[in-house]
Every structure is written in structure tokens, then in C-alpha cells.
Design a protein around this motif. Sequence first.
Motif, short mmCIF file in Angstrom:
data_model
loop_
_atom_site.label_atom_id
_atom_site.label_comp_id
_atom_site.label_asym_id
_atom_site.label_seq_id
_atom_site.Cartn_x
_atom_site.Cartn_y
_atom_site.Cartn_z
N SER A 137 53.87 39.65 35.82
CA SER A 137 52.78 40.41 36.70
C SER A 137 51.67 39.30 36.76
N ILE A 138 51.43 38.82 37.94
CA ILE A 138 50.30 37.65 38.29
C ILE A 138 48.92 38.27 37.91
N VAL A 139 49.04 39.66 37.63
CA VAL A 139 47.54 40.32 37.59
C VAL A 139 47.35 40.49 36.09
N ASN A 140 48.52 40.97 35.57
CA ASN A 140 48.48 41.44 34.06
C ASN A 140 48.69 40.48 32.98
N ASP A 141 49.39 39.44 33.49
CA ASP A 141 49.91 38.52 32.26
C ASP A 141 49.25 37.15 32.53
N TYR A 142 48.33 37.14 33.11
CA TYR A 142 47.49 35.78 33.36
C TYR A 142 46.09 36.16 33.18
N ASP A 143 45.45 35.01 32.69
CA ASP A 143 43.98 34.98 32.84
C ASP A 143 43.65 34.20 34.32
N HIS A 144 42.49 34.68 34.75
CA HIS A 144 42.22 34.03 36.26
C HIS A 144 40.73 33.30 36.25
N GLU A 145 40.75 32.18 36.94
CA GLU A 145 39.22 31.69 37.35
C GLU A 145 39.18 31.12 38.73
N VAL A 146 38.09 31.39 39.19
CA VAL A 146 37.72 30.74 40.71
C VAL A 146 37.37 29.35 40.12
N LEU A 147 38.24 28.33 40.94
CA LEU A 147 37.78 27.03 40.51
C LEU A 147 37.01 26.40 41.57
#
Length: 258
Positions: A137-147
Motif C-alpha cells: 500500500s503506497i499509503v500505509n507502507d511508505y513515509d511521504h515527503e513533498v520534495l
Amino acid sequence: MNNSKSGFKIYYLSVLLLLLLLSSSVSSQQLSATDIVKRANDLMQGKSNYSEMEMQIIRPSWTRTLRFRAWAKGDDFSLVYIDHPPREKGQRFLKREREMWNYVPAIDRMIKIPPSMMMQSWMGSDLTNDDLVNAASIVNDYDHEVLRTETLRGYDCYVIKMVPHEDAPVVWGKVLSWISKDGFITLRNEYYDETEELVNEEILDEIEDVGDRTIPTRYTMIPVDKEGYKTSLKFQKIKFEIEVDDAFFSIRNMKQMR
């Protein structure tokens, strides 16, 4: 007196409208990277969906076409049924949470696909088993950052960096995603290995209205180190928010399908 009241009402409405616009602007600015990714993911998946797709596997000296139907429910369930070519018609792929099976009718055999095979090519394409079933899941399995933000094909986009959690069953070391500010449409993905070398580029285009939403209807996956190789996946039909029970995504049902 009436003119005064009328003027006050106009002034009041103008102030109210301004406050609403400012509120909307602030709300938009406060979206986190995870919020953006979730909106983009929800747009493409919905709570459930049914699709009919054509896949073109393109190589320097030949091209192969597959057609298949797919059902999905959230991140946990998906089922794919191959309709073409004839020699592979009836093959089925089932995903339930983190597990995946392949049923081959010609030998009446059910094969469970182990985690070690998730990076293998699906049906000879440039997609992997993991790509097909969206096991991570790209929502639950990753940390996200706006570059950063930048313009891509005329769209103002967020460029989001996604790095998997240490314990996530994820095959990529990093994913970069270009998501439009207007509509949260994913336009491009880049997939990197654990050494941060770019492996695949994915282009999403042919953006169309499909009932209750506007989405890209063609995906093209391009391996960066294989000249002349690419796989294009085109939605022929897609419908969201379908009625489908969890029991539909069972091994028993998969074997009985026609």
C-alpha cells in the motif's frame, strides 16, 4: 435606509465569500504529503472497482497483446481473469491481503506465489507480480515527503518522495510520484532500487472522464536499462464503487470462474 441595508448585505456577503476562499486556500496549503498520496490513491481505486484492460508488451522485434478483467476492493483484495490470448485464457490471479495465487486451468493447478517471486515479470510484461496486485500500500507502507512543486505536461504538480518503512514488504527502495494539484491525478512515477538507482519509469496519460471522476486511462511502464522495451496498459472500461463481497475474492470462487 433600504439602500444602506442593501449595501450592508452586499458587503457582508463579500466578506463571507472572501473568508471562504481564504479558508479553502489555507486548507489546501495544509495538506500533508500523505494526504496528497491518499487522495491520489483513492481517486484511482475507490472503495472497489471493476475494469477491462488491454496490455501491449512491446519489444524491439515483437509485440504481444493481452486482455483481461479485474476486480478490486480496497488494498486487500484483487482478482484478475485473462481473456486473451486463447492459449492463456482462463488464467487467474488472486490477491488476499499479503498473499497471491495463480490458477492455471490447463493443468488444473493452484500456485501460491511466494514473496521471493513478487519482483518477477507478470505474464512476460514489464510489470511485476507486485505491480499487478499492488501488494504494498503506497499509503500505509511508505513515509511521504513533498520534495518540490513543478509543471509536468501542463499540470502544476506536487513531487512526492515515498520511502518504505523498514518492516514493510516492499520491493522498491524509493518511489517518486508526480501528482497534480488540481484533481490529485498521478501523472508519473519513478521506481528506484535499494541503491537508489532508477529502474522503471511509469507514464500515466490519456486522461478521461470515467463517470464520477477524471483519471489517466493509460499506463506505460518503461525499464530504463532495456532499450526498446515497454509495457502499455489501457483501460477499455472501468467502473467504481461496485457491489462486491469479500467472499468473491476466494480461492474457491477463483477456481469456479468462467
